[in-house]
Design an enzyme around this catalytic site. Structure first.
Site, short mmCIF file in Angstrom:
data_model
loop_
_atom_site.label_atom_id
_atom_site.label_comp_id
_atom_site.label_asym_id
_atom_site.label_seq_id
_atom_site.Cartn_x
_atom_site.Cartn_y
_atom_site.Cartn_z
N GLN A 56 39.47 32.25 31.65
CA GLN A 56 38.42 31.58 30.62
C GLN A 56 39.03 31.64 29.07
O GLN A 56 39.30 32.31 28.61
CB GLN A 56 37.25 32.15 30.24
CG GLN A 56 36.77 33.91 31.06
CD GLN A 56 35.95 34.18 31.74
OE1 GLN A 56 34.97 33.17 31.92
NE2 GLN A 56 35.82 34.76 32.20
N HIS A 72 18.22 39.52 32.70
CA HIS A 72 19.04 40.95 33.47
C HIS A 72 18.03 42.12 34.58
O HIS A 72 17.58 42.35 34.94
CB HIS A 72 19.80 42.15 32.64
CG HIS A 72 21.03 41.43 32.00
ND1 HIS A 72 21.34 40.57 31.44
CD2 HIS A 72 21.91 40.52 32.94
CE1 HIS A 72 22.58 40.17 30.98
NE2 HIS A 72 23.32 39.96 32.36
N ASP A 94 29.89 41.91 31.80
CA ASP A 94 29.25 42.24 30.54
C ASP A 94 28.46 43.50 30.51
O ASP A 94 28.10 44.35 29.68
CB ASP A 94 28.20 41.01 29.97
CG ASP A 94 26.79 40.91 30.64
OD1 ASP A 94 26.62 41.64 31.48
OD2 ASP A 94 26.63 39.64 30.71
N ASP A 131 34.80 42.03 38.98
CA ASP A 131 34.60 41.02 38.13
C ASP A 131 36.28 40.44 37.88
O ASP A 131 36.89 40.87 37.52
CB ASP A 131 33.86 40.85 36.80
CG ASP A 131 34.10 40.14 35.75
OD1 ASP A 131 32.62 39.24 35.30
OD2 ASP A 131 34.62 39.25 35.70
N ASP A 162 39.27 38.93 43.15
CA ASP A 162 38.41 37.60 43.61
C ASP A 162 37.70 37.79 44.45
O ASP A 162 38.21 39.03 45.26
CB ASP A 162 39.60 36.50 43.55
CG ASP A 162 38.65 35.43 44.24
OD1 ASP A 162 39.34 34.36 43.71
OD2 ASP A 162 38.11 35.21 44.83
N ALA A 163 36.53 38.08 43.94
CA ALA A 163 34.81 38.62 44.49
C ALA A 163 35.37 37.90 46.32
O ALA A 163 34.99 38.83 46.76
CB ALA A 163 33.55 37.81 44.70
N ASP A 207 25.95 37.65 40.10
CA ASP A 207 25.38 36.90 38.49
C ASP A 207 26.96 35.76 38.43
O ASP A 207 27.70 36.13 37.50
CB ASP A 207 25.32 38.10 38.16
CG ASP A 207 24.43 37.67 37.05
OD1 ASP A 207 24.27 36.15 36.60
OD2 ASP A 207 24.77 38.22 35.51
#
Ligand SMILES: Cc1cc2nc3c(=O)[nH]c(=O)nc-3n(C[C@H](O)[C@H](O)[C@H](O)COP(=O)(O)OP(=O)(O)OC[C@H]3O[C@@H](n4cnc5c(N)ncnc54)[C@H](O)[C@@H]3O)c2cc1C
Lengths: 512, 540
Positions: A248, A278, A302, A322, A356-357, A374
């Site tokens: 990204q 959050h 984040d 992540d 990768d989740a 999320d």
């Protein structure tokens, strides 16, 4: 005799020149269309339909153009030159104009986009029939059609090969636009010179041609500055960090005390109100779980969700998965961002996994008391799979016996059908759901869904310090006013991906 | 068509040109399949004498879908005393698969449409494998979502752009689209059509179809003839129907019989509770997922690397002589009943006592060769302009059939490396000639052609392809040309040869999973009856 031969030779040269111009014209036509499609995808998100609609509009406009060409009766060559210049200018400036318009919030973007695509399409549609008619005097019709069409195809082919390979990556969209504008203008000038004997108003056309070239060349040279300037407007504020990762484009901006994160131009948070997002994501679920020890966070590099989770002393271990190492690196090292997330990413209780989740979930057997999903909004088929029943079944396998999971599920106000689609999907995966919503000013009314094997009751009190939530308001968050109330929704299955389609069409009405 | 060919070759040149200018070498890879040596050995017949005789109640020769389905049916009846002997080093036949660090991928058959109402055994098999939930014979059963092809299923590259679905739409005139509608209406009629006894005009398995002449007559003309006779002249419609025939039968509409062509569109009546009727079941390894699961169950009774070179029978038993690669010797198997699940054209070469009628039946019909290439890519291919990457991606102006994406069924947050499986049926030339070309052409030539073909839609393909493996199927599919499926000469195959029962898609005259399965299950039920095991039927 000699004169005739010379005449034939010059007519052959003319033919060749016109066919070459067909090639260029077709190439430019497709290039404008690809630029518009790519720009729309870039600015409006990685949409699955951007290209199809742009192309549809363009093909339709070309049809209109070729129908209109019937009405051009006299001075074909003069008209050809004029149209050529118009395409050059319009097409050349399309990308720059749209970009600036988007950044400056000047007018409804979609109207401008399709207006420009349509206008260019009509003009390009006019050109080919005109060339055919100019050539008709010298060449037999059948052969003419075949020749013109093959040059038309060849031009389009050349661009479809060059565009993704060379032009878009090396020149950028805006500059590529100007380049093709220049090509169109050059064709106009060439035609002017070739037909200098047959044209009446030569000087006027020549002046127009030369000034077009000048303007377009100026645009080509200044494209870099223009892009930077427009990007500045998009983000409105100072860019304090910008980075392209394999996954990204990360941009962090700051204006006074407001820090914002953009991933691929989409706002992820504003430090003004991210606590609302959050707190609402974590506490309604986790507050009542005194037994909770182990938490899994998917996405959320984040560190804000982790910051909220770590407020509970009973939490012993948090795993954050992540995909993008650049994200977790940024948010665990930049001091400004570490202040914002309370240095959560450097907590000894936290384990960061950059993977990768889905792969990670498939390869590990760990069970968690609380799972936070999320993920980005379901705007592409690959992300849509992370909101599917099989994925939720996979998540359920990682839930401890009394465990619970929470899913961010886009806006129940802007994307009502999408939100309830996610609820229906979680239920299809055999979970009991408790959907709720909260107002996050930067995003609007936002939706979340708690899900587990057992029914959920909202917490009676909060024991940790919070800025937004109270026990009373939390209970109210589970009520949906009439304009967000539950609607019948199909389950999001891997083989239908209804969520991606629904989400796409709902947000289309929201984004300008 | 001329202009298109011209353009295609220009594009090929352009891409090849790009490649050469940059000096990008061809990706490495292997050339596999199409083992000529064994074929020659069968013809030469210079085998040693058996050094051992092994007895087994039931012997299955060949472990394609037909052979594995026979084994499945035997076990379902509680009968486990069988051995499976397979020529190749792995089982699966035309539904074999490969695997590398990136993904598993098909080497042949890649999907199974939702089974028809009559494909009873296929439904029971899927239920047994957990892919179908609930009553297997329900009108609309549920299927395992991980196996249903994820959206988007297919897209077509036409006029430089990608569109959703395979019916050409971009640049197709209204009059042609009217023909699409009319054609689909005709096919819907055929789908519903039944005879006085309630048999469907076009059933799958085909053997359950009506035998009335009004439909069987369609097996005398080609599909193209039928289209013309019925006023269908839209070039795009012809393209689509031609594509369907090439994809399913390995022959175009100029060769496929109208019965077969219509069967493709009319036989499918399967539905699902959780998917659209045109969904298909697939996995990274294509239909190899079924092979893998069945093969595990029978691994203890399976021997690979076993070439059957002599089949015979007497009053007491059937026998088969094998050259066993791993033991490097010849062994004779004697069985009460034998299931021949290898291709039927091989049989006359190995069974000298085969009656003349069966020799003629086995030799009626020839086979289309196919090439399957697996391209391992460092990253996902560029999606291109238009519809996003789908599972099945077809190029309009291509002599081949396009490619499927092996990682399409993967649930992953980020796109990564992948494998594309590229299919090419040699439908444009006589099979013998095509086979020679297939077997005599080096991998590099294929690789160059494949990269040029795909390069028209994916200009970067040459740069991102890290491996390009080519797999050749010399006798891939029986060709259902007019007079094949329902020819009188082929009918004796259904009855078998005393103790020898035939379990191969060849018997049906159409090379489809459902046919191979039907033949395997049917052969197993004949075996069980001969052995006086009490059985019902899985075939309805
Ligand atoms: C490239 C390709 C793609 C296809 N795609 C599809 C698809 O998507 N969907 C679909 O339904 N169908 C597809 N098919 C059709 C496919 O043929 C059938 O689905 C099915 O796999 C046929 O199975 P079978 O058992 O009848 O034959 P085979 O697969 O031919 O099995 C015969 C077996 O016998 C073995 N054998 C041969 N000779 C001997 C010997 N002398 N001794 C011992 N063993 C021997 C062979 O090695 C083989 O394993 C495809 C076929 C090909 C080639």
């Amino acid at each position: 005799m000699a004169e005739q031969a010379a005449g034939a030779a010059s007519s052959r040269r003319l033919q060749f020149a016109l066919l070459a111009s067909v090639f260029v014209v077709a190439a430019c036509g497709l290039a404008y269309e690809l630029i518009a499609g790519a720009l729309a995808s870039y600015l409006l998100g990685d949409s699955v339909t951007q290209f199809s609609t742009v192309i549809g509009a363009y093909l339709f406009a070309m049809g209109v153009g070729s129908w209109l060409s019937k009405f051009v009766e006299r001075d074909l060559i003069g008209r050809f030159v004029q149209i050529e210049l118009a395409v050059g200018l319009l097409g050349g400036f399309t990308a720059a104009g749209l970009f600036v318009a988007f950044a400056a919030h000047a007018g409804p973007f979609r109207v401008l986009l399709y207006g420009a695509v349509f206008a260019v399409g009509v003009l390009v549609g006019l050109e080919i029939p005109l060339v055919m008619r100019i050539l008709k005097r010298d060449v037999a019709f059948n052969e003419l059609v075949a020749r013109v069409l093959s040059f038309d195809y060849l031009g389009a082919l050349a661009v479809s090969i060059l565009f993704p390979l060379l032009l878009a990556p090396h020149l950028g969209l805006v500059r590529t636009g100007f380049l093709f504008g220049l090509l169109n203008a050059a064709v106009a000038l060439w035609a002017l010179w070739l037909f200098r004997d047959r044209l009446a108003r030569r000087t006027g056309l020549l002046a127009a041609g030369l000034s077009s070239v000048a303007v377009l060349a100026g645009g080509f040279a200044g494209a870099g500055q223009l892009t930077t300037m427009a990007e500045g407007w998009i983000y409105a504020d100072d860019i304090i960090h910008a980075e392209n990762t394999p996954y990204q484009r990360i941009v962090v901006t700051r204006w006074r005390d407001d820090v914002r994160l953009f991933l691929n131009q989409n706002l992820q948070f504003s430090s003004k109100d991210e606590y609302r997002y959050h707190e609402a994501l974590v506490h309604p679920g986790l507050a009542g779980m005194a037994h909770a020890r182990r938490v899994l966070v998917l996405g959320g590099g984040d560190g804000f969700a982790v910051r909220e989770i770590l407020k509970y002393p009973n939490i012993e271990a948090v795993t954050l998965v992540d995909l993008d190492p650049a994200m977790t690196r940024l948010f665990s090292s930049a001091s400004l961002l570490r202040q914002l997330n309370g240095d959560a990413l450097n907590s000894p209780k936290l384990k960061v996994v950059n993977a990768d989740a889905v792969r990670w979930l498939e390869d590990h057997a760990d069970a968690f008391d609380f799972i936070v999903a999320d993920f980005p909004d379901p705007s592409s088929y690959s992300i849509g799979k992370l909101y599917s029943a099989p994925f939720y079944r996979l998540l359920t396998r990682h839930l401890a016996p009394h465990g619970r999971l929470v899913v961010q599920a886009t806006s129940p106000f802007y994307a009502r059908q999408s939100f309830w689609t996610v609820v229906a999907t979680l239920e299809d995966a055999g979970l009991k759901t408790a959907p709720y919503h909260a107002l996050v000013p930067s995003f609007g009314e936002w939706g979340y869904i708690l899900a587990g094997r057992e029914a959920y009751a909202s917490p009676e009190t909060y024991t940790v310090p919070l800025r937004f939530l109270t026990a009373q308001t939390t209970a109210a968050m589970f009520d949906f006013p009439a304009d967000m109330a539950r609607v019948d929704a199909e389950v999001n299955r891997l083989n239908n991906q209804v969520l991606v389609r629904t989400f796409e069409s709902e947000w289309r009405h929201v984004v300008r | 068509m001329k202009r298109r060919d011209f353009l295609a070759s220009c594009a090929a040149l352009a891409v090849a040109g790009c490649g050469e200018v940059k000096g990008a070498p061809l990706p490495p890879g292997e050339l596999a399949g199409g083992n000529l040596e064994r074929g020659h050995r069968l013809r030469e017949k210079n085998f040693a004498r058996p050094t051992e005789v092994r007895r087994v109640p039931v012997l299955i020769v060949g472990a394609g879908i037909g052979g594995l389905s026979a084994a499945w049916r035997l076990e379902r009846a509680g009968f486990r005393d069988f051995a499976i002997l397979e020529l190749e080093s792995s089982v699966g036949g035309n539904s074999r698969y490969g695997e590398n660090a990136v993904s598993a991928y098909p080497l042949g058959a890649h999907y199974l449409p939702l089974p028809t109402r009559e494909s009873r055994a296929v439904r029971e098999l899927l239920a047994d494998l957990g892919a179908l939930q609930g009553d297997p014979h329900a009108a609309r059963p549920s299927y395992d979502e991980r196996l249903l092809c994820h959206a988007p299923q297919e897209r077509l590259h036409i006029s430089g752009l990608w569109q959703d679905g395979l019916w050409p739409r971009l640049g197709v005139a209204a009059a042609e689209r009217d023909q699409y509608v009319r054609f689909q209406e005709r096919m819907a009629e055929f789908r519903e059509a039944r005879d006085g006894q309630g048999r469907r005009a076009f059933a799958l398995p085909a053997a359950l179809s009506s035998n009335e002449p009004r439909w069987r007559e369609l097996d005398r003309i080609t599909m193209r003839q039928w289209l013309r006779d019925n006023g269908f002249d839209s070039p795009h419609l012809h393209w689509y129907v031609n594509y369907a025939c090439r994809d399913d039968f390995g022959v175009g509409i100029g060769e496929a019989s109208a019965w077969a062509g219509i069967h493709y569109f009319a036989c499918r009546n399967g539905e699902a509770a959780n998917a659209a009727a045109d969904s298909v079941l697939t996995a990274p390894e294509g239909n190899g997922w079924i092979v893998k699961r069945l093969a595990q169950r029978y691994a203890d009774r399976t021997i690979t690397g076993a070439l059957a070179f002599h089949i015979g029978q007497n009053r007491r038993a059937a026998s088969a002589d094998f050259l066993l690669e791993h033991e490097n010797r010849v062994v004779r198997y004697e069985a009460e009943q034998l299931v021949w699940a290898a291709p039927l054209f091989v049989l006359p070469h190995v069974a000298p006592e085969l009656p003349a009628s069966l020799v003629a039946a086995a030799r009626a019909g020839d086979h289309a060769p196919w090439l399957v290439a697996n391209l391992t890519l460092a990253e996902m291919p560029s999606s291109g302009a238009g519809a996003p990457l789908a599972w099945d991606n077809v190029l309009y102006d291509s002599p081949a059939l396009g490619y499927v994406v092996a990682t399409h069924q993967r649930i992953a947050a980020a796109p990564g490396p992948t494998v594309l499986t590229y299919y090419h049926a040699f439908s444009a030339e006589p099979p013998k000639q095509a086979r020679e070309r297939l077997l005599n052409t080096p991998r590099e030539t294929w690789a160059r052609q494949i990269l040029a073909d795909l390069g028209r839609a994916h200009p970067e393909i040459g740069q991102v392809t890290q491996r390009l493996d080519v797999f050749r199927h010399g006798h891939a599919m029986i060709r259902p040309v007019p007079g094949t499926i329902w020819s009188a000469a082929r009918q004796p195959l259904a009855r078998g040869w005393e103790r020898v029962h035939f379990a191969h898609a060849d018997v049906s005259g159409m090379s489809l999973f459902e046919e191979a399965n039907y033949r395997g299950v049917r052969a197993a039920e004949q075996v069980l009856r001969r052995l006086a095991v009490r059985v019902g039927t899985a075939l309805g």
